[in-house]
Design a protein around this motif. Structure first.
Motif, PDB file in Angstrom:
ATOM      1  N   PHE A  40       0.819  -1.212   0.000  1.00 29.32           N
ATOM      2  CA  PHE A  40       0.000   0.000   0.000  1.00 29.32           C
ATOM      3  C   PHE A  40       0.856   1.267   0.000  1.00 29.32           C
ATOM      4  O   PHE A  40       0.669   2.158  -0.825  1.00 29.32           O
ATOM      5  CB  PHE A  40      -0.917  -0.040   1.231  1.00 29.32           C
ATOM      6  CG  PHE A  40      -1.924   1.062   1.310  1.00 29.32           C
ATOM      7  CD1 PHE A  40      -3.050   1.057   0.492  1.00 29.32           C
ATOM      8  CD2 PHE A  40      -1.781   2.091   2.227  1.00 29.32           C
ATOM      9  CE1 PHE A  40      -4.007   2.061   0.572  1.00 29.32           C
ATOM     10  CE2 PHE A  40      -2.727   3.096   2.325  1.00 29.32           C
ATOM     11  CZ  PHE A  40      -3.840   3.082   1.501  1.00 29.32           C
ATOM     12  N   PHE A  41       1.828   1.345   0.906  1.00 29.26           N
ATOM     13  CA  PHE A  41       2.635   2.560   1.028  1.00 29.26           C
ATOM     14  C   PHE A  41       3.751   2.651  -0.003  1.00 29.26           C
ATOM     15  O   PHE A  41       4.068   3.737  -0.479  1.00 29.26           O
ATOM     16  CB  PHE A  41       3.199   2.700   2.442  1.00 29.26           C
ATOM     17  CG  PHE A  41       2.143   3.006   3.468  1.00 29.26           C
ATOM     18  CD1 PHE A  41       1.502   4.230   3.488  1.00 29.26           C
ATOM     19  CD2 PHE A  41       1.774   2.049   4.398  1.00 29.26           C
ATOM     20  CE1 PHE A  41       0.518   4.514   4.420  1.00 29.26           C
ATOM     21  CE2 PHE A  41       0.786   2.318   5.339  1.00 29.26           C
ATOM     22  CZ  PHE A  41       0.154   3.548   5.350  1.00 29.26           C
ATOM     23  N   SER A  42       4.352   1.515  -0.355  1.00 30.33           N
ATOM     24  CA  SER A  42       5.456   1.583  -1.322  1.00 30.33           C
ATOM     25  C   SER A  42       4.975   1.954  -2.713  1.00 30.33           C
ATOM     26  O   SER A  42       5.735   2.502  -3.507  1.00 30.33           O
ATOM     27  CB  SER A  42       6.229   0.268  -1.366  1.00 30.33           C
ATOM     28  OG  SER A  42       5.438  -0.774  -1.910  1.00 30.33           O
ATOM     29  N   SER A  43       3.712   1.684  -3.002  1.00 25.23           N
ATOM     30  CA  SER A  43       3.178   2.038  -4.324  1.00 25.23           C
ATOM     31  C   SER A  43       2.490   3.398  -4.339  1.00 25.23           C
ATOM     32  O   SER A  43       2.059   3.873  -5.386  1.00 25.23           O
ATOM     33  CB  SER A  43       2.192   0.966  -4.807  1.00 25.23           C
ATOM     34  OG  SER A  43       1.037   0.926  -3.988  1.00 25.23           O
ATOM     35  N   ALA A  44       2.395   4.042  -3.188  1.00 30.09           N
ATOM     36  CA  ALA A  44       1.665   5.312  -3.079  1.00 30.09           C
ATOM     37  C   ALA A  44       2.439   6.464  -3.723  1.00 30.09           C
ATOM     38  O   ALA A  44       3.659   6.539  -3.635  1.00 30.09           O
ATOM     39  CB  ALA A  44       1.380   5.626  -1.616  1.00 30.09           C
ATOM     40  N   ASN A  45       1.693   7.339  -4.376  1.00 33.97           N
ATOM     41  CA  ASN A  45       2.262   8.511  -5.036  1.00 33.97           C
ATOM     42  C   ASN A  45       1.358   9.706  -4.746  1.00 33.97           C
ATOM     43  O   ASN A  45       0.159   9.655  -5.008  1.00 33.97           O
ATOM     44  CB  ASN A  45       2.334   8.256  -6.547  1.00 33.97           C
ATOM     45  CG  ASN A  45       2.999   9.389  -7.277  1.00 33.97           C
ATOM     46  OD1 ASN A  45       4.187   9.624  -7.122  1.00 33.97           O
ATOM     47  ND2 ASN A  45       2.228  10.093  -8.081  1.00 33.97           N
ATOM     48  N   ASP A  46       1.948  10.765  -4.190  1.00 32.76           N
ATOM     49  CA  ASP A  46       1.139  11.949  -3.921  1.00 32.76           C
ATOM     50  C   ASP A  46       1.184  12.880  -5.128  1.00 32.76           C
ATOM     51  O   ASP A  46       2.146  12.890  -5.884  1.00 32.76           O
ATOM     52  CB  ASP A  46       1.584  12.662  -2.647  1.00 32.76           C
ATOM     53  CG  ASP A  46       3.036  13.092  -2.673  1.00 32.76           C
ATOM     54  OD1 ASP A  46       3.854  12.435  -3.330  1.00 32.76           O
ATOM     55  OD2 ASP A  46       3.355  14.099  -2.027  1.00 32.76           O
ATOM     56  N   ASP A  47       0.123  13.630  -5.310  1.00 36.90           N
ATOM     57  CA  ASP A  47      -0.005  14.508  -6.467  1.00 36.90           C
ATOM     58  C   ASP A  47      -0.974  15.633  -6.124  1.00 36.90           C
ATOM     59  O   ASP A  47      -1.748  15.536  -5.162  1.00 36.90           O
ATOM     60  CB  ASP A  47      -0.527  13.707  -7.668  1.00 36.90           C
ATOM     61  CG  ASP A  47      -0.288  14.378  -9.016  1.00 36.90           C
ATOM     62  OD1 ASP A  47       0.309  15.475  -9.057  1.00 36.90           O
ATOM     63  OD2 ASP A  47      -0.708  13.809 -10.039  1.00 36.90           O
ATOM     64  N   VAL A  48      -0.921  16.666  -6.911  1.00 40.61           N
ATOM     65  CA  VAL A  48      -1.884  17.772  -6.839  1.00 40.61           C
ATOM     66  C   VAL A  48      -2.393  17.974  -8.259  1.00 40.61           C
ATOM     67  O   VAL A  48      -1.587  18.129  -9.184  1.00 40.61           O
ATOM     68  CB  VAL A  48      -1.229  19.069  -6.310  1.00 40.61           C
ATOM     69  CG1 VAL A  48      -2.212  20.220  -6.359  1.00 40.61           C
ATOM     70  CG2 VAL A  48      -0.697  18.864  -4.895  1.00 40.61           C
ATOM     71  N   PRO A  49      -3.704  17.931  -8.472  1.00 37.29           N
ATOM     72  CA  PRO A  49      -4.220  18.132  -9.832  1.00 37.29           C
ATOM     73  C   PRO A  49      -3.791  19.480 -10.397  1.00 37.29           C
ATOM     74  O   PRO A  49      -3.700  20.471  -9.668  1.00 37.29           O
ATOM     75  CB  PRO A  49      -5.743  18.073  -9.651  1.00 37.29           C
ATOM     76  CG  PRO A  49      -5.944  17.335  -8.370  1.00 37.29           C
ATOM     77  CD  PRO A  49      -4.773  17.690  -7.506  1.00 37.29           C
ATOM     78  N   ASP A  50      -3.522  19.515 -11.713  1.00 34.89           N
ATOM     79  CA  ASP A  50      -3.175  20.789 -12.348  1.00 34.89           C
ATOM     80  C   ASP A  50      -4.437  21.610 -12.579  1.00 34.89           C
ATOM     81  O   ASP A  50      -5.537  21.203 -12.185  1.00 34.89           O
ATOM     82  CB  ASP A  50      -2.370  20.560 -13.636  1.00 34.89           C
ATOM     83  CG  ASP A  50      -3.160  19.898 -14.753  1.00 34.89           C
ATOM     84  OD1 ASP A  50      -4.411  19.805 -14.684  1.00 34.89           O
ATOM     85  OD2 ASP A  50      -2.530  19.466 -15.740  1.00 34.89           O
ATOM     86  N   LYS A  51      -4.308  22.764 -13.205  1.00 32.32           N
ATOM     87  CA  LYS A  51      -5.453  23.670 -13.395  1.00 32.32           C
ATOM     88  C   LYS A  51      -6.565  23.067 -14.246  1.00 32.32           C
ATOM     89  O   LYS A  51      -7.718  23.494 -14.172  1.00 32.32           O
ATOM     90  CB  LYS A  51      -4.972  24.986 -14.007  1.00 32.32           C
ATOM     91  CG  LYS A  51      -4.112  25.795 -13.067  1.00 32.32           C
ATOM     92  CD  LYS A  51      -3.715  27.107 -13.695  1.00 32.32           C
ATOM     93  CE  LYS A  51      -2.582  27.783 -13.027  1.00 32.32           C
ATOM     94  NZ  LYS A  51      -2.758  28.461 -11.830  1.00 32.32           N
ATOM     95  N   GLN A  52      -6.232  22.071 -15.081  1.00 33.21           N
ATOM     96  CA  GLN A  52      -7.247  21.391 -15.899  1.00 33.21           C
ATOM     97  C   GLN A  52      -7.837  20.175 -15.178  1.00 33.21           C
ATOM     98  O   GLN A  52      -8.641  19.457 -15.745  1.00 33.21           O
ATOM     99  CB  GLN A  52      -6.646  20.933 -17.241  1.00 33.21           C
ATOM    100  CG  GLN A  52      -6.339  22.055 -18.209  1.00 33.21           C
ATOM    101  CD  GLN A  52      -5.036  22.770 -17.851  1.00 33.21           C
ATOM    102  OE1 GLN A  52      -4.065  22.162 -17.433  1.00 33.21           O
ATOM    103  NE2 GLN A  52      -5.031  24.090 -18.003  1.00 33.21           N
ATOM    104  N   GLY A  53      -7.417  19.943 -13.929  1.00 34.47           N
ATOM    105  CA  GLY A  53      -7.931  18.808 -13.169  1.00 34.47           C
ATOM    106  C   GLY A  53      -7.259  17.497 -13.520  1.00 34.47           C
ATOM    107  O   GLY A  53      -7.796  16.429 -13.247  1.00 34.47           O
ATOM    108  N   ARG A  54      -6.059  17.562 -14.092  1.00 34.89           N
ATOM    109  CA  ARG A  54      -5.351  16.336 -14.486  1.00 34.89           C
ATOM    110  C   ARG A  54      -4.385  15.888 -13.392  1.00 34.89           C
ATOM    111  O   ARG A  54      -3.766  16.714 -12.724  1.00 34.89           O
ATOM    112  CB  ARG A  54      -4.546  16.554 -15.771  1.00 34.89           C
ATOM    113  CG  ARG A  54      -5.415  16.855 -16.968  1.00 34.89           C
ATOM    114  CD  ARG A  54      -4.572  17.120 -18.185  1.00 34.89           C
ATOM    115  NE  ARG A  54      -3.710  18.285 -17.938  1.00 34.89           N
ATOM    116  CZ  ARG A  54      -3.021  18.926 -18.865  1.00 34.89           C
ATOM    117  NH1 ARG A  54      -3.056  18.516 -20.122  1.00 34.89           N
ATOM    118  NH2 ARG A  54      -2.277  19.965 -18.554  1.00 34.89           N
ATOM    119  N   ILE A  55      -4.292  14.567 -13.256  1.00 39.22           N
ATOM    120  CA  ILE A  55      -3.285  13.963 -12.393  1.00 39.22           C
ATOM    121  C   ILE A  55      -2.422  13.055 -13.257  1.00 39.22           C
ATOM    122  O   ILE A  55      -2.875  12.558 -14.297  1.00 39.22           O
ATOM    123  CB  ILE A  55      -3.918  13.169 -11.230  1.00 39.22           C
ATOM    124  CG1 ILE A  55      -4.864  12.079 -11.757  1.00 39.22           C
ATOM    125  CG2 ILE A  55      -4.631  14.110 -10.267  1.00 39.22           C
ATOM    126  CD1 ILE A  55      -5.398  11.137 -10.686  1.00 39.22           C
TER     127      ILE A  55
END
Length: 143
Positions: free
Chosen positions: A72-87
Motif C-alpha cells: 500500500f505505502f510503497s506504491s503510493a504517489n502523492d499529487d496535486v491536480p493541475d489547473k485542468q484537473g489532471r493527475i
C-alpha cells in the motif's frame, strides 16, 4: 463523498482528467496507490492520513498487516491536480492496473477508483448478479 462512474482517457503522458464533480475535494492534494482487484485507489490527502494513522496504530506483529502496508505505502504517489484537473499516474501504477487509454473512474464513497475499462466491465458483470442477490447479512438494518 465520491459517487458515480465516468469515462476519461489517459493521454500520452499518463495524465488523466478527473471528473469535474471530484475536483474540489481533491484539489488540495491526493494520494494514488494500488487497490484491490487491480484497480487504483485515489484518496484525498486527509482520508489517506486517516487510513495511515489506523495502520500505524495496528499491531506490527500481524503479518497480513505488514504485507498490506508494504504494498500500500510503497506504491503510493502523492499529487496535486493541475489547473485542468489532471493527475499523472506513474508508469508502475498504470501497469499494475492495466491502464492504457480508456479508463473508468468510479466514486467509491471516501475514495475514487481508477479501472481499465475492460477490467471494470468484467468485474461488474461478475459482481452484479451476486449484488442483486445479497441478503441483509451484508448491510444489516441499513437497507
Amino acid at each position: 463523498m465520491f459517487l458515480g462512474s465516468h469515462s476519461p482517457r489517459l493521454d500520452d503522458k499518463g495524465r488523466l482528467t478527473l471528473p469535474a464533480k471530484f475536483r474540489e475535494e481533491l484539489e488540495g492534494g491526493l494520494v494514488i496507490t494500488k487497490g484491490q482487484e487491480r484497480c487504483l485507489y485515489v484518496f484525498p490527502m486527509a482520508e489517506f492520513s486517516r487510513i495511515s494513522e489506523s495502520l500505524r496504530t495496528a499491531p506490527v506483529t500481524a503479518k497480513s498487516l505488514r504485507d498490506y502496508s508494504r504494498v500500500f505505502f510503497s506504491s503510493a504517489n502523492d499529487d496535486v491536480p493541475d489547473k485542468q484537473g489532471r493527475i499523472t499516474i506513474p508508469p508502475a501504477l498504470r501497469e499494475y492496473a492495466g491502464l492504457t487509454r480508456d479508463c473508468i473512474v468510479n466514486g467509491a464513497n471516501t475514495r475514487v477508483e481508477i479501472w481499465d475499462t475492460g477490467r471494470w466491465a468484467a468485474y461488474l458483470t461478475e459482481q452484479e448478479e451476486s449484488f442483486a442477490e445479497l441478503s441483509e447479512e451484508v448491510l444489516p438494518g441499513v437497507i
